[in-house]
Design a protein around this motif. Structure first.
Motif, PDB file in Angstrom:
ATOM      1  N   THR A 127       0.842  -1.236   0.048  1.00 38.59           N
ATOM      2  CA  THR A 127      -0.086   0.046   0.224  1.00 38.59           C
ATOM      3  C   THR A 127       0.811   1.255   0.037  1.00 38.59           C
ATOM      4  O   THR A 127       0.643   2.140  -0.721  1.00 38.59           O
ATOM      5  CB  THR A 127      -0.765   0.073   1.167  1.00 38.59           C
ATOM      6  N   PHE A 128       1.954   1.099   0.530  1.00 34.49           N
ATOM      7  CA  PHE A 128       2.762   2.401   0.779  1.00 34.49           C
ATOM      8  C   PHE A 128       4.090   2.243  -0.252  1.00 34.49           C
ATOM      9  O   PHE A 128       4.774   3.326  -0.154  1.00 34.49           O
ATOM     10  CB  PHE A 128       3.517   2.322   2.455  1.00 34.49           C
ATOM     11  N   GLY A 129       3.620   1.598  -1.201  1.00 29.89           N
ATOM     12  CA  GLY A 129       4.679   1.815  -2.395  1.00 29.89           C
ATOM     13  C   GLY A 129       5.790   0.833  -2.436  1.00 29.89           C
ATOM     14  O   GLY A 129       6.933   1.215  -3.085  1.00 29.89           O
ATOM     15  N   LEU A 130       5.736  -0.410  -2.075  1.00 24.56           N
ATOM     16  CA  LEU A 130       6.793  -1.329  -2.099  1.00 24.56           C
ATOM     17  C   LEU A 130       7.322  -1.530  -3.369  1.00 24.56           C
ATOM     18  O   LEU A 130       8.541  -1.789  -3.541  1.00 24.56           O
ATOM     19  CB  LEU A 130       6.222  -2.537  -1.400  1.00 24.56           C
ATOM     20  N   GLU A 131       6.402  -1.494  -4.483  1.00 29.21           N
ATOM     21  CA  GLU A 131       6.785  -1.992  -5.883  1.00 29.21           C
ATOM     22  C   GLU A 131       7.552  -0.773  -6.417  1.00 29.21           C
ATOM     23  O   GLU A 131       8.440  -1.081  -7.472  1.00 29.21           O
ATOM     24  CB  GLU A 131       5.506  -2.163  -6.573  1.00 29.21           C
ATOM     25  N   ARG A 132       7.394   0.529  -5.828  1.00 30.79           N
ATOM     26  CA  ARG A 132       8.177   1.718  -6.385  1.00 30.79           C
ATOM     27  C   ARG A 132       9.605   2.102  -5.493  1.00 30.79           C
ATOM     28  O   ARG A 132      10.368   2.554  -6.185  1.00 30.79           O
ATOM     29  CB  ARG A 132       7.052   2.987  -6.517  1.00 30.79           C
ATOM     30  N   ASP A 133       9.156   1.995  -4.583  1.00 34.36           N
ATOM     31  CA  ASP A 133      10.282   2.250  -3.488  1.00 34.36           C
ATOM     32  C   ASP A 133      10.442   1.239  -2.188  1.00 34.36           C
ATOM     33  O   ASP A 133       9.846   1.890  -1.158  1.00 34.36           O
ATOM     34  CB  ASP A 133      10.004   3.892  -2.889  1.00 34.36           C
ATOM     35  N   PRO A 134      11.035   0.281  -2.249  1.00 30.13           N
ATOM     36  CA  PRO A 134      10.888  -0.656  -1.245  1.00 30.13           C
ATOM     37  C   PRO A 134      11.411  -0.141   0.096  1.00 30.13           C
ATOM     38  O   PRO A 134      10.602  -0.458   1.164  1.00 30.13           O
ATOM     39  CB  PRO A 134      11.783  -1.796  -1.854  1.00 30.13           C
ATOM     40  N   GLY A 157      11.821   2.920   1.379  1.00 28.73           N
ATOM     41  CA  GLY A 157      10.767   3.848   1.681  1.00 28.73           C
ATOM     42  C   GLY A 157       9.446   3.291   2.288  1.00 28.73           C
ATOM     43  O   GLY A 157       8.763   3.878   3.243  1.00 28.73           O
ATOM     44  N   ALA A 158       8.990   2.520   1.469  1.00 28.95           N
ATOM     45  CA  ALA A 158       7.745   1.642   1.826  1.00 28.95           C
ATOM     46  C   ALA A 158       7.723   0.874   3.102  1.00 28.95           C
ATOM     47  O   ALA A 158       6.656   1.013   3.978  1.00 28.95           O
ATOM     48  CB  ALA A 158       7.183   1.030   0.582  1.00 28.95           C
ATOM     49  N   VAL A 198      24.001  -1.078   1.830  1.00 26.37           N
ATOM     50  CA  VAL A 198      23.732  -1.296   3.201  1.00 26.37           C
ATOM     51  C   VAL A 198      23.360   0.194   3.685  1.00 26.37           C
ATOM     52  O   VAL A 198      24.232   0.992   3.511  1.00 26.37           O
ATOM     53  CB  VAL A 198      24.689  -1.827   4.199  1.00 26.37           C
ATOM     54  N   GLY A 199      22.354   0.511   4.621  1.00 23.24           N
ATOM     55  CA  GLY A 199      21.879   1.624   4.949  1.00 23.24           C
ATOM     56  C   GLY A 199      21.135   1.797   6.394  1.00 23.24           C
ATOM     57  O   GLY A 199      20.762   0.547   6.715  1.00 23.24           O
ATOM     58  N   PRO A 200      20.946   2.790   6.842  1.00 30.08           N
ATOM     59  CA  PRO A 200      20.261   2.899   8.152  1.00 30.08           C
ATOM     60  C   PRO A 200      18.771   2.744   7.844  1.00 30.08           C
ATOM     61  O   PRO A 200      18.404   3.113   6.636  1.00 30.08           O
ATOM     62  CB  PRO A 200      20.307   4.295   8.605  1.00 30.08           C
ATOM     63  N   PHE A 201      17.869   2.221   8.537  1.00 31.91           N
ATOM     64  CA  PHE A 201      16.705   1.840   8.522  1.00 31.91           C
ATOM     65  C   PHE A 201      15.765   2.918   9.386  1.00 31.91           C
ATOM     66  O   PHE A 201      15.973   2.813  10.755  1.00 31.91           O
ATOM     67  CB  PHE A 201      16.094   0.574   8.764  1.00 31.91           C
ATOM     68  N   ARG A 202      14.908   3.913   9.060  1.00 32.67           N
ATOM     69  CA  ARG A 202      14.371   4.980   9.883  1.00 32.67           C
ATOM     70  C   ARG A 202      12.844   5.098   9.538  1.00 32.67           C
ATOM     71  O   ARG A 202      12.618   5.409   8.555  1.00 32.67           O
ATOM     72  CB  ARG A 202      15.014   6.280   9.498  1.00 32.67           C
ATOM     73  N   PRO A 203      12.298   4.356  10.493  1.00 35.19           N
ATOM     74  CA  PRO A 203      10.442   4.357  10.136  1.00 35.19           C
ATOM     75  C   PRO A 203      10.142   5.890  10.027  1.00 35.19           C
ATOM     76  O   PRO A 203      10.471   6.896  10.690  1.00 35.19           O
ATOM     77  CB  PRO A 203      10.104   3.919  11.696  1.00 35.19           C
ATOM     78  N   ALA A 204       9.085   5.979   9.281  1.00 34.97           N
ATOM     79  CA  ALA A 204       8.645   7.487   8.872  1.00 34.97           C
ATOM     80  C   ALA A 204       7.805   7.964  10.038  1.00 34.97           C
ATOM     81  O   ALA A 204       7.263   7.106  10.805  1.00 34.97           O
ATOM     82  CB  ALA A 204       7.508   7.403   7.778  1.00 34.97           C
ATOM     83  N   GLN A 205       7.956   8.745  10.395  1.00 33.42           N
ATOM     84  CA  GLN A 205       7.228   9.631  11.598  1.00 33.42           C
ATOM     85  C   GLN A 205       5.753  10.081  11.146  1.00 33.42           C
ATOM     86  O   GLN A 205       5.699  11.258  10.408  1.00 33.42           O
ATOM     87  CB  GLN A 205       8.050  10.879  11.850  1.00 33.42           C
TER      88      GLN A 205
END
Length: 294
Positions: A154-161, A163-164, A270-277
């Motif tokens: 729903t939050f865009g996995l297919e476009r921006d994994p 970020g989604a 490899v990068g940091p994982f930051r949940p959306a606020q």
């Protein structure tokens, strides 16, 4: 909880990782060392992509313990793939049934998860209502893991994994705050579109379940020049696992807390994982259209 592995690299028999290693995924189904419990007998599943074949992955899932399933053994010694995800399940409360076994599939995408959404029954309605109505009919089971997958879509996995998944986790944490649920997210996740493989390690309390990635093949060849397996696989081969598959010194590197990894045929990231606020829990719940822009 559960144990899982994700493989990307030279095509191999599934049995090379499911059965043959000293601490294979099948061994982990009986003798997990780093999980919450030692036994993972509430079902299993494997999803794989066929080289040159159907772009959508094939699934094989069962509700019994992986260690005793003869059909899984037969399949593992006959199917070869360069990208597959496998999972052994320990239920956190939802029924033992085939539709609750990982991996989950939607189109080209596979998804598997170890962990849980804390107090999931309290949050389930709120989270489910955020799923895109066009995706909702494809939800087949009752687990928090599958719902996380459809929220990510729903939050865009297919476009921006990446970020989604960050938006999905942020939304679960937001729902948890509104309901007074402490530390709602505990997860290691793998997902793939058949070309690329992503892995995530995160928990709200920053004390996530174990996750490891194999050391670069060219490095291992220098360390173990006589090892025949290392001579057969491509430099791009990577394995991501809940637990190391063996005791080869230097072969496994822990994945950092609150991070993600991307594996492709040409490079790794490899990068940091930051949940959306998401908005303050005292604010009204935003409309779905607003959420997808976050």
């Amino acid at each position: 909880m559960c144990r899982w592995l994700a493989y990307s690299g030279s095509p191999i028999l599934l049995a090379e990782l499911l059965y043959k290693p000293e601490h294979s995924l099948i061994d982990q189904s009986m003798h997990a060392r780093l999980g919450v419990g030692t036994t993972n007998g509430d079902g299993f599943g494997v999803g794989w992509y066929t080289p040159g074949g159907n772009p959508e992955p094939t699934l094989f899932r069962g509700t019994g313990p992986a260690w005793g399933d003869e059909n899984l053994r037969e399949l593992a010694y006959s199917v070869r793939s360069g990208l597959f995800l496998a999972h052994i399940r320990a239920s956190t409360g939802t029924p033992v049934q085939q539709t609750n076994c990982h991996p989950f599939r939607h189109g080209r995408w596979l998804w598997l998860h170890n962990g849980r959404i804390r107090d999931y029954p309290r949050l389930k309605r709120t989270l489910t209502m955020a799923v895109d109505p066009g995706l909702f009919p494809y939800i087949g089971g009752s687990t928090d893991s599958e719902l996380m997958f459809y929220l990510a879509l729903t939050f865009g996995l297919e476009r921006d994994p990446v970020g989604a998944v960050e938006r999905m986790v942020g939304w679960v944490e937001h729902a948890g705050r509104r309901a007074g649920v402490d530390n709602p997210v505990q997860m290691t996740v793998a997902t793939s579109d058949g070309e690329r493989l992503w892995a995530f390690r995160y928990s709200t309390e920053h004390n996530s379940r174990s996750l490891y990635c194999s050391t670069a093949v060219d490095t291992l060849r220098c360390m173990y020049p006589e090892n025949p397996v290392l001579q057969r696989v491509a430099d791009s081969t990577r394995i991501v696992v809940s637990e190391p598959l063996g005791g080869l010194v230097g072969a496994w590197q822990p994945v950092a807390e609150s991070s993600y990894g991307l594996v492709t045929r040409d490079f790794d990231v490899v990068g940091p994982f930051r949940p959306a606020q998401h908005p303050d829990p005292a604010a009204p719940t935003p409309a779905l259209a607003d959420l997808t822009r976050l």
